[in-house]
Design a protein around this motif. Structure first.
Motif, PDB file in Angstrom:
ATOM      1  N   LEU A 164       0.919   5.970   4.207  1.00  0.00           N
ATOM      2  CA  LEU A 164       0.298   7.234   4.617  1.00  0.00           C
ATOM      3  C   LEU A 164       1.031   7.735   5.850  1.00  0.00           C
ATOM      4  CD1 LEU A 164      -3.478   6.238   4.260  1.00  0.00           C
ATOM      5  CD2 LEU A 164      -1.951   7.224   2.536  1.00  0.00           C
ATOM      6  N   GLU A 169       0.855  -1.189   0.000  1.00  0.00           N
ATOM      7  CA  GLU A 169       0.000   0.000   0.000  1.00  0.00           C
ATOM      8  C   GLU A 169       0.890   1.236   0.000  1.00  0.00           C
ATOM      9  OE1 GLU A 169      -3.721  -1.658   2.776  1.00  0.00           O
ATOM     10  OE2 GLU A 169      -2.276  -0.243   3.606  1.00  0.00           O
ATOM     11  N   LYS A 170       0.360   2.317  -0.497  1.00  0.00           N
ATOM     12  CA  LYS A 170       1.016   3.619  -0.360  1.00  0.00           C
ATOM     13  C   LYS A 170       1.149   3.881   1.135  1.00  0.00           C
ATOM     14  CE  LYS A 170       2.110   7.896  -1.741  1.00  0.00           C
ATOM     15  NZ  LYS A 170       3.493   8.040  -2.200  1.00  0.00           N
TER      16      LYS A 170
END
Ligand code: MV4
Length: 445
Positions: A203, A200-201
């Motif tokens: 955050l 996932e990116k």
């Protein structure tokens, strides 16, 4: 309705389940390990069965011991609480094969949602907002590089069998990605017996907001608002509150609707929690928990719904006691976790004997605990001693109430997280609701 339930857990959650059973006029069978033999709540059970010759650490994880106790005591159902076997699909399956109702989702649902990459695929298919990243498992480091170049660095590699922060690695560029990918896989293999990872990116400093879900076997699914769980240290929650200071009504409705949509997509049954990360006004799905959670009292206080009783009723085939239109979230609740840990020494566990206990009380104060003066805190299990939860009309009043309750609270004989909890309640950022998942590490320095 069930006549007898086995409580396959210990400590404060065992007592919490026992209380719900007694109010539903259901007999209780408490299992316990030798390390827990002198737990006072055992006296409240209709029957108690020792399942744990040493090493006590394995007792509550022993499926044969728990199933045998259930057979001997001739129970109708098993409540697993949280932790231990509460999200073990094989255990849920084994219960059903023995004609014992597992109070929780179907084994297949637990298996699906316990695989975090599969949960993500279900969310994507249901058009639930997810963090940009891979569709499912990332098969090799070349695929990892391609995805990372599409979503941008930094990226987060997560173990599909992980969850709760276990088995996560950040990569800031292509070179570190290849090694992070292979390290994450080998660590996952080591820790979970399953090497699969997804991506996932990453955050930066999100807030962690989760939605409480209730679903019965008749197609009814509701949500009971959110809990903010951003005050964590190394993925261990310390303070939870509801509602979140970061949500307005339209965000709350959107997150609630999204969580219900996901629960319906995976035919969820029972009590569950859909976890999101919040960045600004955007929220992203990350995980589903298929169990009652430690912090469930926050939701119980603002919604006046007894979540454990609802779990039991749903498992017995009944419909939910209320529909979405009857959900009324009122006031503000804050929970703090009082752990036997020493803040002066890196929060290391601090077992020992409690020589003095003065519990807080008064208006809007709930104290969920299994401890008492003279209780010997075993080194064998997690360090949670008690949950102190307050409820008041507004967040500001709830903070004042929590400060007052914490000031009354006396525990001697073991070091606890009480000093840190008092500091958090007096912290200006916390007081303004301006905090994220990096808050506590910042405050502790
Ligand atoms: C993340 C993240 C940032 N970006 N995923 C940690 C436990 C698990 N619930 C998911 N977690 C995170 N996932 C992406 N793509 C940051 C965290 C995270 C975190 C999340 C919630 C609460 C506390 C946290 C502490 C560190 C990292």
């Amino acid at each position: 309705m069930f006549h007898r339930i086995l409580i396959a857990n210990r400590g404060e959650i065992a007592l919490r389940i026992l209380r719900a059973c007694r109010e539903l006029d259901i007999d209780t069978v408490a299992v316990y390990s030798q390390a827990d033999a002198d737990a006072a709540y055992l006296a409240l059970a209709d029957e108690k069965i020792c399942i744990g010759p040493p090493p006590s650490s394995q007792s509550y994880l022993s499926m044969p011991a728990i199933i045998a106790a259930a057979e001997v005591a001739d129970v109708d159902a098993i409540h697993p609480g949280y932790g231990f076997l509460s999200e073990n699909a094989d255990f849920a399956q084994t219960c059903r094969e023995h004609g014992i109702e597992f109070i929780g989702p179907a084994a297949e649902t637990i298996r699906q949602l316990g695989d975090k990459a599969t949960a993500r695929e279900i969310a994507i298919a249901a058009k639930v907002p997810t963090v940009p990243g891979s569709d499912g498992i990332v098969e090799d480091d070349q695929q990892a590089i391609e995805i990372a170049e599409k979503i941008g660095y930094p990226v987060l590699i997560k173990a599909t069998a992980g969850g709760g922060g276990r088995g996560m690695r950040v990569a800031n560029n292509k070179i570190s990605l290849v090694s992070a990918y292979h390290q994450a896989r080998s660590e996952a293999e080591q820790a979970f017996g399953e090497a699969g990872v997804y991506m996932e990116k990453y955050l930066e400093r999100p807030r962690h907001v989760e939605i409480q879900i209730l679903a019965d076997g008749h197609g009814n699914v509701i949500h009971l608002g959110e809990r903010e769980c951003s005050v964590q240290r190394r993925h261990q929650k310390l303070v939870e509150e509801g509602p979140s200071a970061a949500l307005n009504e339209s965000m709350r409705r959107a997150m609630g609707r999204t969580a219900v949509k996901l629960a319906k997509a995976c035919k969820f049954k029972g009590a569950g929690t859909v976890e999101f990360l919040l960045v600004g006004k955007e929220f992203y799905f990350i995980e589903v928990n298929c169990r009652i959670q430690v912090e469930h009292p926050v939701t119980e206080l603002i919604s006046r719904v007894d979540l454990v009783k609802e779990q039991i009723r749903v498992a017995a085939g009944e419909k939910l006691s209320l529909d979405q239109r009857r959900v009324r979230l009122q006031g503000h609740a804050i929970e703090v976790r009082v752990n036997a840990e020493d803040p002066e020494y890196g929060f290391r566990p601090c077992p020992g004997t409690i020589t003095k206990l003065i519990a807080p009380g008064g208006p809007g104060v709930r104290f969920d605990t299994h401890i008492y003066a003279g209780y010997r805190v075993p080194p064998t299990y997690d360090s949670l001693l008690a949950k102190l939860i307050v409820h008041a009309p507004t967040r500001a009043e709830a903070i004042v109430r929590m400060r007052r309750a914490l000031d009354e609270f006396v525990i001697e004989g073991v070091q606890t997280t009480l000093p840190t909890l008092r500091d958090i309640m007096r912290n200006a950022f916390f007081e303004r609701g301006e905090y994220d998942t990096g808050f506590l590490e910042d405050m502790l320095g």
